[in-house]
Design a protein around this motif. Structure first.
Motif, PDB file in Angstrom:
ATOM      1  N   ALA A  81       0.833  -1.213   0.000  1.00 23.59           N
ATOM      2  CA  ALA A  81       0.000   0.000   0.000  1.00 23.59           C
ATOM      3  C   ALA A  81       0.866   1.262   0.000  1.00 23.59           C
ATOM      4  CB  ALA A  81      -0.951  -0.004   1.190  1.00 23.59           C
ATOM      5  N   GLY A  82       1.953   1.217  -0.763  1.00 28.55           N
ATOM      6  CA  GLY A  82       2.835   2.374  -0.877  1.00 28.55           C
ATOM      7  C   GLY A  82       3.796   2.561   0.285  1.00 28.55           C
ATOM      8  N   THR A  83       3.810   1.619   1.216  1.00 29.48           N
ATOM      9  CA  THR A  83       4.686   1.702   2.387  1.00 29.48           C
ATOM     10  C   THR A  83       5.798   0.669   2.248  1.00 29.48           C
ATOM     11  OG1 THR A  83       2.784   2.315   3.742  1.00 29.48           O
ATOM     12  CG2 THR A  83       4.757   1.600   4.923  1.00 29.48           C
ATOM     13  N   VAL A  84       7.046   1.131   2.424  1.00 24.02           N
ATOM     14  CA  VAL A  84       8.200   0.228   2.358  1.00 24.02           C
ATOM     15  C   VAL A  84       8.392  -0.407   3.738  1.00 24.02           C
ATOM     16  CG1 VAL A  84      10.673   0.042   1.925  1.00 24.02           C
ATOM     17  CG2 VAL A  84       9.281   1.635   0.559  1.00 24.02           C
ATOM     18  N   ILE A  85       8.383  -1.738   3.754  1.00 27.84           N
ATOM     19  CA  ILE A  85       8.522  -2.482   5.012  1.00 27.84           C
ATOM     20  C   ILE A  85       9.618  -3.521   4.829  1.00 27.84           C
ATOM     21  CG2 ILE A  85       7.336  -3.929   6.725  1.00 27.84           C
ATOM     22  CD1 ILE A  85       4.670  -2.907   5.425  1.00 27.84           C
ATOM     23  N   PRO A  86      10.643  -3.526   5.707  1.00 32.64           N
ATOM     24  CA  PRO A  86      11.624  -4.609   5.630  1.00 32.64           C
ATOM     25  C   PRO A  86      10.911  -5.958   5.755  1.00 32.64           C
ATOM     26  CG  PRO A  86      12.395  -2.873   7.106  1.00 32.64           C
ATOM     27  CD  PRO A  86      10.967  -2.556   6.757  1.00 32.64           C
ATOM     28  N   ALA A  87      11.336  -6.916   4.946  1.00 37.39           N
ATOM     29  CA  ALA A  87      10.676  -8.227   4.926  1.00 37.39           C
ATOM     30  C   ALA A  87      10.688  -8.892   6.300  1.00 37.39           C
ATOM     31  CB  ALA A  87      11.342  -9.123   3.890  1.00 37.39           C
ATOM     32  N   THR A  88      11.761  -8.684   7.069  1.00 39.69           N
ATOM     33  CA  THR A  88      11.823  -9.293   8.405  1.00 39.69           C
ATOM     34  C   THR A  88      10.760  -8.697   9.328  1.00 39.69           C
ATOM     35  OG1 THR A  88      13.586  -7.731   8.985  1.00 39.69           O
ATOM     36  CG2 THR A  88      14.259  -9.952   8.313  1.00 39.69           C
ATOM     37  N   GLN A  89      10.501  -7.389   9.200  1.00 41.63           N
ATOM     38  CA  GLN A  89       9.454  -6.766  10.015  1.00 41.63           C
ATOM     39  C   GLN A  89       8.066  -7.262   9.605  1.00 41.63           C
ATOM     40  OE1 GLN A  89      11.721  -2.501  10.548  1.00 41.63           O
ATOM     41  NE2 GLN A  89       9.504  -2.460  10.564  1.00 41.63           N
ATOM     42  N   LEU A  90       7.867  -7.448   8.306  1.00 44.34           N
ATOM     43  CA  LEU A  90       6.582  -7.976   7.822  1.00 44.34           C
ATOM     44  C   LEU A  90       6.364  -9.389   8.358  1.00 44.34           C
ATOM     45  CD1 LEU A  90       4.038  -7.760   6.076  1.00 44.34           C
ATOM     46  CD2 LEU A  90       5.415  -8.544   4.133  1.00 44.34           C
ATOM     47  N   LEU A  91       7.397 -10.228   8.271  1.00 47.96           N
ATOM     48  CA  LEU A  91       7.295 -11.594   8.783  1.00 47.96           C
ATOM     49  C   LEU A  91       7.085 -11.589  10.295  1.00 47.96           C
ATOM     50  CD1 LEU A  91       7.318 -14.620   8.308  1.00 47.96           C
ATOM     51  CD2 LEU A  91       9.831 -14.553   8.391  1.00 47.96           C
ATOM     52  N   GLY A  92       7.820 -10.719  10.999  1.00 49.92           N
ATOM     53  CA  GLY A  92       7.655 -10.598  12.447  1.00 49.92           C
ATOM     54  C   GLY A  92       6.232 -10.202  12.812  1.00 49.92           C
ATOM     55  N   ALA A  93       5.660  -9.247  12.052  1.00 48.75           N
ATOM     56  CA  ALA A  93       4.283  -8.815  12.301  1.00 48.75           C
ATOM     57  C   ALA A  93       3.304  -9.958  12.062  1.00 48.75           C
ATOM     58  CB  ALA A  93       3.936  -7.619  11.417  1.00 48.75           C
ATOM     59  N   LEU A  94       3.544 -10.761  11.025  1.00 44.83           N
ATOM     60  CA  LEU A  94       2.672 -11.912  10.741  1.00 44.83           C
ATOM     61  C   LEU A  94       2.742 -12.949  11.863  1.00 44.83           C
ATOM     62  CD1 LEU A  94       3.274 -12.376   6.901  1.00 44.83           C
ATOM     63  CD2 LEU A  94       1.169 -11.594   8.026  1.00 44.83           C
ATOM     64  N   ILE A  95       3.957 -13.205  12.352  1.00 50.14           N
ATOM     65  CA  ILE A  95       4.120 -14.153  13.465  1.00 50.14           C
ATOM     66  C   ILE A  95       3.397 -13.628  14.697  1.00 50.14           C
ATOM     67  CG2 ILE A  95       5.792 -15.194  15.064  1.00 50.14           C
ATOM     68  CD1 ILE A  95       7.792 -15.189  12.656  1.00 50.14           C
ATOM     69  N   PHE A  96       3.558 -12.328  14.975  1.00 50.52           N
ATOM     70  CA  PHE A  96       2.882 -11.719  16.129  1.00 50.52           C
ATOM     71  C   PHE A  96       1.363 -11.827  15.976  1.00 50.52           C
ATOM     72  CE2 PHE A  96       0.883  -8.243  18.414  1.00 50.52           C
ATOM     73  CZ  PHE A  96       1.445  -8.374  19.673  1.00 50.52           C
ATOM     74  N   ALA A  97       0.860 -11.569  14.767  1.00 53.74           N
ATOM     75  CA  ALA A  97      -0.590 -11.646  14.522  1.00 53.74           C
ATOM     76  C   ALA A  97      -1.108 -13.064  14.742  1.00 53.74           C
ATOM     77  CB  ALA A  97      -0.908 -11.168  13.106  1.00 53.74           C
ATOM     78  N   VAL A  98      -0.392 -14.061  14.215  1.00 55.12           N
ATOM     79  CA  VAL A  98      -0.791 -15.465  14.403  1.00 55.12           C
ATOM     80  C   VAL A  98      -0.791 -15.822  15.888  1.00 55.12           C
ATOM     81  CG1 VAL A  98      -0.098 -17.874  14.012  1.00 55.12           C
ATOM     82  CG2 VAL A  98      -0.106 -16.251  12.109  1.00 55.12           C
ATOM     83  N   ALA A  99       0.264 -15.417  16.595  1.00 53.61           N
ATOM     84  CA  ALA A  99       0.361 -15.700  18.034  1.00 53.61           C
ATOM     85  C   ALA A  99      -0.778 -15.027  18.793  1.00 53.61           C
ATOM     86  CB  ALA A  99       1.721 -15.239  18.568  1.00 53.61           C
TER      87      ALA A  99
END
Length: 195
Positions: A34-52
């Motif tokens: 959505a036009g926002t640059v996110i380091p892939a590790t932060q995106l993956l970390g956010a996904l792990i946090f969301a799942v948890a």
């Protein structure tokens, strides 16, 4: 081991994975969302946090509906929740996204309320239920963490620092709900102040 307890164990297992993804010097590039640059590790970390976080919601619901509440669940579920949130905040402090004083207040409140809950269970045999301010604290805390890891995706283009806004709303309800719990439970400390 029933399903709620398995979900709790899964959440505990996800915590070191979450840490490794965010703290190891990994360079997996960046993702534009959505036009926002996110380091892939932060995106993956956010996904792990969301799942948890979803497992935290799910295990409690399943345990209550199917009457699968166990002593392990009573102990491990809130512990896993606190470990996940504290880990997320400590990493955000290291990343420079959350002031250390804010994280310290949140961590201290979590520890104090956990201690209070243990005393209430020991004295009354009852589990202290979360009230509305505590639920608002939990919800704003979860979304603040997600948006901070995701660099305020969907909002940054409008110059809205949603992660920071939610963080300070969370901080307010962290302090308010903590004081509220202690005020409503003040009678359990009465013997400590009587001569």
């Amino acid at each position: 081991m029933n399903l709620p307890n398995k979900l709790t164990v899964l959440r505990i297992i996800l915590i070191p994975i979450f840490m490794l993804v965010l703290l190891l010097p990994l360079d997996w590039g960046e993702v534009v969302l959505a036009g926002t640059v996110i380091p892939a590790t932060q995106l993956l970390g956010a996904l792990i946090f969301a799942v948890a976080s979803i497992t935290d919601f799910a295990d409690g619901q399943i345990a209550r509906k199917q009457k699968l509440v166990t002593n392990f669940g009573k102990f491990a579920d809130p512990l896993a929740d606190k470990m996940l949130v504290m880990t997320a905040f400590i990493i955000l402090v290291q990343m420079g996204k959350v002031p250390a004083w804010v994280a310290s207040i949140i961590v201290c409140r979590e520890l104090a309320v956990t201690g209070l809950r243990l005393i209430i269970v020991e004295n009354d045999g009852k589990v202290m239920a979360a009230e509305l301010p505590g639920k608002i604290k939990t919800m704003t805390q979860m979304f603040a963490i997600l948006f901070l890891y995701l660099n305020n995706v969907f909002f940054i283009n409008a110059n809205i620092m949603i992660g920071e806004i939610l963080l300070y709303i969370c901080l307010f309800f962290t302090v308010y709900s903590g004081l509220d719990y202690f005020w409503k439970s003040r009678s359990i400390f009465a013997d400590s102040f009587n001569d």
